[in-house]
Design an enzyme around this catalytic site. Sequence first.
Site, mmCIF file in Angstrom:
data_model
loop_
_atom_site.group_PDB
_atom_site.id
_atom_site.type_symbol
_atom_site.label_atom_id
_atom_site.label_comp_id
_atom_site.label_asym_id
_atom_site.label_seq_id
_atom_site.Cartn_x
_atom_site.Cartn_y
_atom_site.Cartn_z
ATOM 1 N N ASP A 332 0.860 -5.566 -0.367
ATOM 2 C CA ASP A 332 1.780 -4.448 -0.235
ATOM 3 C C ASP A 332 2.350 -4.044 -1.596
ATOM 4 O O ASP A 332 2.554 -4.876 -2.475
ATOM 5 C CB ASP A 332 2.911 -4.855 0.712
ATOM 6 C CG ASP A 332 3.897 -3.740 0.976
ATOM 7 O OD1 ASP A 332 3.485 -2.734 1.564
ATOM 8 O OD2 ASP A 332 5.068 -3.881 0.585
ATOM 9 N N GLU A 361 -2.387 -2.211 -2.160
ATOM 10 C CA GLU A 361 -1.891 -0.877 -1.829
ATOM 11 C C GLU A 361 -1.430 -0.190 -3.112
ATOM 12 O O GLU A 361 -0.551 -0.682 -3.815
ATOM 13 C CB GLU A 361 -0.714 -0.972 -0.864
ATOM 14 C CG GLU A 361 -0.144 0.387 -0.492
ATOM 15 C CD GLU A 361 1.260 0.313 0.058
ATOM 16 O OE1 GLU A 361 1.623 1.227 0.817
ATOM 17 O OE2 GLU A 361 1.998 -0.631 -0.279
#
Length: 616
Positions: A332, A361
């Site tokens: 993330d 990400e």
Amino acid sequence: MKKTLFFMACCLLSAMASSAQIPALERVEPMFWWVGMHNPDLQLIVHGDHISSRQVQLNYPGVKLVAVHKVENPDYLFIDLRIFLSAVPGTFPIKFIKSGEKPLVYNYTLKEKNHATDRAQGVTSKDLIYLIMPDRFSNGDPSNDSIAGMREQGINRAKMFSRHGGDLQGIMDHLDYLKDLGVTAIWLTPAVENDEPSASYHGYAVTDHYRVDRRYGSNELYKRFVEKCHSMGLKVVMDLVHNHAGTEGYTIKDMPMKSWVHQWPTYTKSNFRDAAVMDPHASPADRKQMLDGWFDHRMADMNENNPYVQNYLTQNHIWWVEYAGVDGFRLDTYPYNDAEYMAKWAVDVKAEFPHLSIFGETLVWSAANQAFFTEGNTVNRGFDTHLPGITDGVWKEAVYEALNGKDGWTDGVNRLYSVMAQDFLYKDATKNTIFLDNHDMSRFLSVVGEDINKYKSGMAMLMTMRGVPQMYYGDEILMKNFSNPDGLVRADFPGGWKADTVNKFVAAGRTAAENDAFNYVRTLANYRKNTTALQTGKLMQYIPQNGIYVYFRYDEKKTVMVVYNSQDKEQKTKTDRYSERIQSAKKATNIITNQTVDLSELTIPAKSTLVLELVN
């Protein structure tokens, strides 16, 4: 008699007072470990009332107590162990000694490393990832909807930011559905504990790194979930959050040291400008705010320059792979992390699990910005991140432009061609994860104006282009909405709750349009699952002409031709221009209709895509 009772009461009060004075050993993490790991060094974090006032003792063959670190907070100790190859599985006491007091004892277990071949397999371009928010997919166990003592109680499906009750059992109950759809890998948004007072459903404010959120199940159930997936030929991607942690976690509420998180004189939010990380002209203040600013008031920004933080996070992630056998990690908010640490993290994790896959990400706005974060130092960054792939948001935006835009030199479908032409920026673009939407953005169907032809074209591109395709739960049944607020794109999957009046997990519960979409996706996904040309084959694309974009995926077994008509009208096209790839083939099979197509001239409906397997 009164004297006897008085004496007994005094003894009881004295015993209670003594008991109250004995400090509790609240946490030892990792709770257990394994013998035979690549890295012999292990650092335990120990939390307890004034635990630093005690001496540490242990005696177990093959295990050496290397060092004991006291830090600012007297309620913590960090213990360095070395586990030699001679160590065997077993349990041994770690004693915390203080003169005049009863020792505190933690029985530490070393387990046998699991060498099964279906663990930590890696998720590759051979796979199709299906992204699920566990709270919103299916409620398989209503008994865990509310857990006593947790800050957010109960479920309320009428409120988008409340918990809705989905859990691991609900996902396990529908693995056959995913298998039938053609999915080969499942990515769950974080399933570890988020014991925050509100909006705790999303998973990105971790409060216990070593515990599955009890409203989803347990650690043991998560392990069984992975094992069941593996038994069905499905892989599992675990979502990790390095950058921040929920403020209700014990290491945040009672930090080992002030430098555990990034501190500011007053609350300072990240500027969310990734360019400041790579800009050679950037202000140091801008770069610092990008990297060290907090994501939210309830998401403390972890200080990854702190070696104790580094060890804590890296060991936790290694622990989950060895414990549960997950096959890959999605990282993330990757650009917000400390770059040097993340490179070291990747090396350390891959040393333990060479086949494990990793993708970060990177919701940034150009292919060069994306490539900046990937391995190989391909854009002159100055060092290797060791990050194999990223979430290819630039590809997604190019597909949107191809579907919704008007043709121009760099607009419309030419945007997609140009983005694909920039794959030279990556060491290996096939390791990028391509997608059309996810839990943080508007759903694909809504972005294309609920136009079913555009929807199908986008899905065809997702299933046939290079990279690792990822779809979002419900895309296959035409779930829709926009991301303002984001809860609108995190609706429950209809049929996942006993109270639901419709069940879209089965054909009888879906409308004709939903079944049409489902069958379209299933046909392409299962074809892809059995076609190596779409998994690992080469890609050749042609400059779009008259709004028609043609590309091929091919290997020694098959050649697949994909033809997209970006115009608002039906078009015909001769295929002579593509003869170097069509070669001697005269016919092709339409993968969706299974009809035979004459390759001399193709007719493509407006905003539609043909997926053709050449017949030699």
